[in-house]
Design an enzyme around this catalytic site. Structure first.
Site, PDB file in Angstrom:
ATOM      1  N   ILE A  66     -15.705  -3.999  -0.448  1.00 36.81           N
ATOM      2  CA  ILE A  66     -15.013  -5.232  -0.118  1.00 36.81           C
ATOM      3  C   ILE A  66     -13.537  -5.165  -0.534  1.00 36.81           C
ATOM      4  CG2 ILE A  66     -17.011  -6.757  -0.377  1.00 36.81           C
ATOM      5  CD1 ILE A  66     -16.015  -7.401  -3.242  1.00 36.81           C
ATOM      6  N   ASN A  67     -12.754  -6.095   0.004  1.00 35.06           N
ATOM      7  CA  ASN A  67     -11.415  -6.327  -0.530  1.00 35.06           C
ATOM      8  C   ASN A  67     -11.545  -7.294  -1.721  1.00 35.06           C
ATOM      9  OD1 ASN A  67      -8.515  -6.587  -0.709  1.00 35.06           O
ATOM     10  ND2 ASN A  67      -8.465  -5.925   1.431  1.00 35.06           N
ATOM     11  N   THR A  68     -10.445  -7.788  -2.243  1.00 34.07           N
ATOM     12  CA  THR A  68     -10.493  -8.614  -3.467  1.00 34.07           C
ATOM     13  C   THR A  68     -11.055 -10.026  -3.215  1.00 34.07           C
ATOM     14  OG1 THR A  68      -8.206  -9.245  -3.066  1.00 34.07           O
ATOM     15  CG2 THR A  68      -8.573  -7.414  -4.582  1.00 34.07           C
ATOM     16  N   ASN A 117      -6.853  -3.402   7.444  1.00 30.60           N
ATOM     17  CA  ASN A 117      -6.955  -4.369   6.354  1.00 30.60           C
ATOM     18  C   ASN A 117      -6.785  -5.751   6.973  1.00 30.60           C
ATOM     19  OD1 ASN A 117      -6.648  -6.005   4.161  1.00 30.60           O
ATOM     20  ND2 ASN A 117      -4.834  -4.967   3.337  1.00 30.60           N
ATOM     21  N   GLY A 134     -10.622   1.688  -7.401  1.00 31.97           N
ATOM     22  CA  GLY A 134      -9.321   1.024  -7.376  1.00 31.97           C
ATOM     23  C   GLY A 134      -8.810   0.710  -8.759  1.00 31.97           C
ATOM     24  N   THR A 135      -9.079  -0.502  -9.223  1.00 31.01           N
ATOM     25  CA  THR A 135      -8.533  -1.002 -10.477  1.00 31.01           C
ATOM     26  C   THR A 135      -8.773  -0.059 -11.667  1.00 31.01           C
ATOM     27  OG1 THR A 135      -8.844  -3.230  -9.636  1.00 31.01           O
ATOM     28  CG2 THR A 135      -8.593  -3.019 -12.016  1.00 31.01           C
ATOM     29  N   GLY A 183       0.981  -9.196  -2.233  1.00 31.66           N
ATOM     30  CA  GLY A 183       1.478  -9.723  -0.956  1.00 31.66           C
ATOM     31  C   GLY A 183       1.903  -8.631   0.002  1.00 31.66           C
ATOM     32  N   LEU A 184       1.206  -7.501  -0.073  1.00 31.50           N
ATOM     33  CA  LEU A 184       1.442  -6.382   0.855  1.00 31.50           C
ATOM     34  C   LEU A 184       2.885  -5.888   0.900  1.00 31.50           C
ATOM     35  CD1 LEU A 184      -0.825  -7.032   3.985  1.00 31.50           C
ATOM     36  CD2 LEU A 184      -1.186  -5.471   2.078  1.00 31.50           C
ATOM     37  N   CYS A 207      -5.367  -9.969   4.875  1.00 31.99           N
ATOM     38  CA  CYS A 207      -4.109 -10.582   4.453  1.00 31.99           C
ATOM     39  C   CYS A 207      -3.854 -11.866   5.246  1.00 31.99           C
ATOM     40  CB  CYS A 207      -2.968  -9.610   4.668  1.00 31.99           C
ATOM     41  SG  CYS A 207      -2.933  -8.996   6.335  1.00 31.99           S
TER      42      CYS A 207
HETATM   43  C1  LIG Z   1      -2.826  -4.025  -7.242  1.00 34.40           C
HETATM   44  C2  LIG Z   1      -3.733  -3.950  -6.058  1.00 34.40           C
HETATM   45  C3  LIG Z   1      -3.191  -3.713  -4.797  1.00 34.40           C
HETATM   46  C4  LIG Z   1      -4.031  -3.647  -3.678  1.00 34.40           C
HETATM   47  N1  LIG Z   1      -3.481  -3.392  -2.463  1.00 34.40           N
HETATM   48  C5  LIG Z   1      -4.289  -3.254  -1.379  1.00 34.40           C
HETATM   49  C6  LIG Z   1      -3.750  -2.872  -0.119  1.00 34.40           C
HETATM   50  O1  LIG Z   1      -2.547  -2.631   0.043  1.00 34.40           O
HETATM   51  N2  LIG Z   1      -4.614  -2.764   0.927  1.00 34.40           N
HETATM   52  C7  LIG Z   1      -5.971  -2.989   0.813  1.00 34.40           C
HETATM   53  O2  LIG Z   1      -6.705  -2.849   1.799  1.00 34.40           O
HETATM   54  N3  LIG Z   1      -6.505  -3.325  -0.399  1.00 34.40           N
HETATM   55  C8  LIG Z   1      -5.705  -3.454  -1.473  1.00 34.40           C
HETATM   56  N4  LIG Z   1      -6.251  -3.755  -2.695  1.00 34.40           N
HETATM   57  C9  LIG Z   1      -7.726  -3.939  -2.801  1.00 34.40           C
HETATM   58  C10 LIG Z   1      -8.407  -2.644  -3.212  1.00 34.40           C
HETATM   59  O3  LIG Z   1      -8.204  -1.622  -2.266  1.00 34.40           O
HETATM   60  C11 LIG Z   1      -9.930  -2.855  -3.407  1.00 34.40           C
HETATM   61  O4  LIG Z   1     -10.511  -3.264  -2.182  1.00 34.40           O
HETATM   62  C12 LIG Z   1     -10.248  -3.899  -4.462  1.00 34.40           C
HETATM   63  O5  LIG Z   1      -9.308  -3.859  -5.515  1.00 34.40           O
HETATM   64  C13 LIG Z   1     -11.652  -3.739  -5.045  1.00 34.40           C
HETATM   65  O6  LIG Z   1     -11.809  -2.492  -5.694  1.00 34.40           O
HETATM   66  P1  LIG Z   1     -11.589  -2.294  -7.298  1.00 34.40           P
HETATM   67  O7  LIG Z   1     -12.354  -3.377  -7.984  1.00 34.40           O
HETATM   68  O8  LIG Z   1     -12.110  -0.918  -7.586  1.00 34.40           O
HETATM   69  O9  LIG Z   1     -10.127  -2.406  -7.524  1.00 34.40           O
HETATM   70  C14 LIG Z   1      -5.432  -3.835  -3.827  1.00 34.40           C
HETATM   71  C15 LIG Z   1      -5.967  -4.055  -5.105  1.00 34.40           C
HETATM   72  C16 LIG Z   1      -5.143  -4.109  -6.212  1.00 34.40           C
HETATM   73  C17 LIG Z   1      -5.757  -4.334  -7.561  1.00 34.40           C
END
Ligand SMILES: Cc1cc2nc3c(=O)[nH]c(=O)nc-3n(C[C@H](O)[C@H](O)[C@H](O)COP(=O)(O)O)c2cc1C
Length: 306
Positions: A196-198, A132, A270-271, A77-78, A135
């Site tokens: 992409i984002n999540t 971003n 990321g993950t 939740g940012l 959200c």
């Molecule tokens: C715990 C967590 C926190 C994240 N926080 C942000 C964030 O603050 N801003 C953002 O743009 N993406 C955020 N993301 C998304 C990642 O930057 C990324 O786009 C997404 O996880 C896909 O990449 P991955 O599969 O390698 O994690 C977050 C992801 C995770 C798992």
């Protein structure tokens, strides 16, 4: 023959294509807990801090993380300290990193994106800004602004007008047609797209059968989303003439190779860094090996060749 890993994001040269995904690698925290000198041997070609907003945010109710069979659900939740604290407290130290800084910002409405970019425009430490737009926001009753092409274009245009810095827009996959959103960001003046984002998801507790996350639903990341992300990178980079930062489930050098072939100019991890915080330093070396096995000597022979 040694393969060169050098690449560019528009005007920004990168020594190799691997960067971190926002919110998944806190270099200041890593500096405090890791044995290695993370500033000295910084593994990423650019650093993206966690997204900041105009006001500090506490984030969602815990639990906020849940591991699924092939991915991670999060509903952070940012949570963040707010942009002014970021500029005053974090940026001076981050300026010591041997890599360009890509600040990440989010807003509750389109105007916030312009305000955040204006504040960052005077910060010489910041090379680029990533919007971003994934959200939930107040204008759309909690729906992500990045799901609406009109608002995506407007937020990007307000950011564009507020800063001369390199402008990246990070797209959400939670839409019917991601290319439509990519075109809206381009029309607003984006220099580059992060893809992409999540992915929206949820999990039930195996015994109580109630939602596990405090926020009920969350964003899925990790290996489970890689095919979704790879398709999105391929579609967006074919449809538009803008550089793309690819991400979503990148865990191995083979994944990096595939995202580059799909059209990404750089790839974010990321993950996978949660399981192994020092994964990234290995990826660049392994990527070079994989290119050399295929007789490739430069990024130009790989990017967008899928
Ligand atoms: C715990 C967590 C926190 C994240 N926080 C942000 C964030 O603050 N801003 C953002 O743009 N993406 C955020 N993301 C998304 C990642 O930057 C990324 O786009 C997404 O996880 C896909 O990449 P991955 O599969 O390698 O994690 C977050 C992801 C995770 C798992």
């Amino acid at each position: 023959m040694t393969a060169s890993l050098e690449t560019t994001l528009g005007s920004i040269p990168l020594k190799h294509p691997i960067i971190n995904a926002s919110g998944t690698f806190d270099v200041l925290e890593a500096d405090a807990v890791l044995e290695a000198d993370i500033f000295e041997e910084f593994p990423f070609a650019a650093y993206v801090p966690k997204t900041v907003t105009l006001q500090p945010r506490t984030g969602n109710e815990p639990p906020r993380l849940y591991e699924t069979a092939a991915g991670l659900l999060n509903s952070i939740g940012l949570a963040n300290k707010g942009i002014e604290n970021f500029i005053a407290k974090d940026l001076p130290r981050l300026a010591e990193l041997p890599a360009p800084i890509i600040a990440s910002v989010a807003g509750e409405n389109t105007a916030d994106y312009g305000r955040c970019c204006k504040l960052l425009d005077g910060c010489d430490e910041v090379t680029a800004v990533e919007l971003n737009i994934s959200c939930p926001n107040v204008e759309l009753d909690g729906k992500a602004l990045g799901c609406d092409p009109g608002r995506t274009e407007k937020a990007t245009a307000l950011a564009r007008a507020a800063t001369s810095k390199y402008l990246i827009v990070k797209l959400t996959p939670n839409v019917t047609d991601i290319v439509e959103l990519a075109k809206a960001a381009a029309a607003g003046g984006a220099d580059c797209l992060s893809v992409i984002n999540t992915v929206h998801g949820m999990a039930l507790h195996p015994w109580t059968l109630k939602p596990v996350l405090g926020h009920t639903t969350g964003g899925l990341s990790g290996p489970a989303v890689k095919p979704v992300a790879l398709r999105a990178v391929y579609m967006v980079s074919r449809a538009l003439d803008l550089p793309v930062i690819g991400m979503g489930g990148v865990t191995t050098a083979q994944d990096v190779l595939e995202f580059l072939a799909a059209g990404a100019s750089a790839v974010a991890v990321g993950t996978a860094s949660f399981r192994d915080p020092l994964l990234a330093p290995r990826l660049a070396g392994e990527l070079r090996d994989l290119m050399e096995i295929r007789g490739m000597s430069s990024m130009g022979e790989l990017i967008g060749t899928a």
